[in-house]
Motif scaffolding. Structure first.
Motif, PDB file in Angstrom:
ATOM      1  N   UNK A  20     -43.222 -41.644  16.122  1.00 49.62           N
ATOM      2  CA  UNK A  20     -43.633 -40.358  16.679  1.00 49.62           C
ATOM      3  C   UNK A  20     -42.573 -39.768  17.603  1.00 49.62           C
ATOM      4  N   UNK A  21     -41.489 -40.527  17.820  1.00 51.18           N
ATOM      5  CA  UNK A  21     -40.386 -40.016  18.616  1.00 51.18           C
ATOM      6  C   UNK A  21     -40.385 -40.436  20.073  1.00 51.18           C
ATOM      7  N   UNK A  22     -41.296 -41.312  20.462  1.00 52.84           N
ATOM      8  CA  UNK A  22     -41.350 -41.774  21.847  1.00 52.84           C
ATOM      9  C   UNK A  22     -40.279 -42.831  22.107  1.00 52.84           C
ATOM     10  N   UNK A  23     -39.798 -42.867  23.335  1.00 51.60           N
ATOM     11  CA  UNK A  23     -38.922 -43.953  23.765  1.00 51.60           C
ATOM     12  C   UNK A  23     -39.833 -45.116  24.149  1.00 51.60           C
ATOM     13  N   UNK A  24     -39.650 -46.262  23.509  1.00 49.90           N
ATOM     14  CA  UNK A  24     -40.524 -47.408  23.751  1.00 49.90           C
ATOM     15  C   UNK A  24     -39.760 -48.495  24.496  1.00 49.90           C
ATOM     16  N   UNK A  29     -42.116 -57.754  32.344  1.00 49.91           N
ATOM     17  CA  UNK A  29     -42.561 -57.971  33.722  1.00 49.91           C
ATOM     18  C   UNK A  29     -42.902 -56.614  34.314  1.00 49.91           C
ATOM     19  N   UNK A  30     -43.453 -56.630  35.524  1.00 46.43           N
ATOM     20  CA  UNK A  30     -43.961 -55.371  36.082  1.00 46.43           C
ATOM     21  C   UNK A  30     -42.883 -54.334  36.348  1.00 46.43           C
ATOM     22  N   UNK A  31     -41.646 -54.763  36.578  1.00 40.10           N
ATOM     23  CA  UNK A  31     -40.593 -53.777  36.845  1.00 40.10           C
ATOM     24  C   UNK A  31     -40.247 -52.969  35.597  1.00 40.10           C
ATOM     25  N   UNK A  32     -40.543 -53.502  34.409  1.00 37.68           N
ATOM     26  CA  UNK A  32     -40.289 -52.761  33.169  1.00 37.68           C
ATOM     27  C   UNK A  32     -41.181 -51.521  33.062  1.00 37.68           C
ATOM     28  N   UNK A  33     -42.311 -51.529  33.749  1.00 33.66           N
ATOM     29  CA  UNK A  33     -43.256 -50.408  33.675  1.00 33.66           C
ATOM     30  C   UNK A  33     -42.816 -49.222  34.525  1.00 33.66           C
ATOM     31  N   UNK A  34     -41.897 -49.447  35.438  1.00 33.06           N
ATOM     32  CA  UNK A  34     -41.456 -48.356  36.310  1.00 33.06           C
ATOM     33  C   UNK A  34     -40.767 -47.279  35.485  1.00 33.06           C
ATOM     34  N   UNK A  35     -41.131 -46.055  35.732  1.00 29.43           N
ATOM     35  CA  UNK A  35     -40.541 -44.927  35.027  1.00 29.43           C
ATOM     36  C   UNK A  35     -41.201 -44.604  33.699  1.00 29.43           C
ATOM     37  N   UNK A  48     -52.322 -59.452  34.546  1.00 28.16           N
ATOM     38  CA  UNK A  48     -51.270 -60.462  34.638  1.00 28.16           C
ATOM     39  C   UNK A  48     -49.941 -59.796  34.954  1.00 28.16           C
ATOM     40  N   UNK A  49     -49.710 -58.628  34.400  1.00 24.66           N
ATOM     41  CA  UNK A  49     -48.433 -57.961  34.603  1.00 24.66           C
ATOM     42  C   UNK A  49     -48.400 -57.132  35.881  1.00 24.66           C
ATOM     43  N   UNK A  50     -49.503 -56.991  36.561  1.00 30.52           N
ATOM     44  CA  UNK A  50     -49.524 -56.240  37.804  1.00 30.52           C
ATOM     45  C   UNK A  50     -49.481 -54.739  37.606  1.00 30.52           C
ATOM     46  N   UNK A  51     -49.659 -54.284  36.391  1.00 33.93           N
ATOM     47  CA  UNK A  51     -49.532 -52.855  36.098  1.00 33.93           C
ATOM     48  C   UNK A  51     -50.634 -52.052  36.769  1.00 33.93           C
ATOM     49  N   UNK A  52     -51.803 -52.621  36.935  1.00 36.48           N
ATOM     50  CA  UNK A  52     -52.885 -51.867  37.560  1.00 36.48           C
ATOM     51  C   UNK A  52     -52.677 -51.700  39.060  1.00 36.48           C
ATOM     52  N   UNK A  53     -51.677 -52.369  39.612  1.00 39.07           N
ATOM     53  CA  UNK A  53     -51.388 -52.269  41.043  1.00 39.07           C
ATOM     54  C   UNK A  53     -50.398 -51.156  41.329  1.00 39.07           C
ATOM     55  N   UNK A  54     -50.518 -50.052  40.623  1.00 40.91           N
ATOM     56  CA  UNK A  54     -49.715 -48.847  40.847  1.00 40.91           C
ATOM     57  C   UNK A  54     -48.216 -49.097  40.741  1.00 40.91           C
ATOM     58  N   UNK A  55     -47.820 -49.934  39.791  1.00 37.95           N
ATOM     59  CA  UNK A  55     -46.399 -50.130  39.527  1.00 37.95           C
ATOM     60  C   UNK A  55     -45.849 -48.888  38.849  1.00 37.95           C
ATOM     61  N   UNK A  56     -46.696 -48.210  38.091  1.00 38.49           N
ATOM     62  CA  UNK A  56     -46.299 -46.994  37.404  1.00 38.49           C
ATOM     63  C   UNK A  56     -47.290 -45.878  37.731  1.00 38.49           C
ATOM     64  N   UNK A  57     -46.801 -44.656  37.735  1.00 37.63           N
ATOM     65  CA  UNK A  57     -47.677 -43.513  37.966  1.00 37.63           C
ATOM     66  C   UNK A  57     -48.387 -43.107  36.674  1.00 37.63           C
TER      67      UNK A  57
END
Length: 81
Positions: A20-24, A29-35, A48-57
């Motif tokens: 679909x053209x998205x950058x994947x 780890x949780x730092x990969x979710x930033x941005x 487990x990955x900490x993503x629900x702890x507001x690592x990403x907007x």
């Protein structure tokens, strides 16, 4: 298109989003979710990955019980606002 984080093991979802053209970005780890505009996780290991702890907007989509097509639809809804 959007930058989407996809948890390891969701290769069918990763391929569908790339078509679909998205950058994947593969989430190892949780730092990969930033941005990322949106993240897709398996839902097998809650937080487990900490993503629900507001690592990403961005939004977090749980892939459990959904097809790759359904996940792509949800991603589209989330990133288009």
């Amino acid at each position: 298109m959007a930058r989407i984080g996809v948890e390891y093991g969701l290769t069918d979802v990763q391929a569908a989003l790339q078509q679909l053209g998205h950058e994947v970005v593969q989430l190892r780890n949780e730092s990969d979710a930033q941005g990322c505009d949106c993240c897709v996780v398996t839902g097998q290991d809650s937080n487990v990955m900490g993503i629900s702890d507001a690592v990403t907007q961005g939004s977090v989509i749980t892939a459990s019980g959904l097809t790759a097509e359904e996940i792509c639809q949800q991603v589209g809804n989330k990133v288009q606002g």
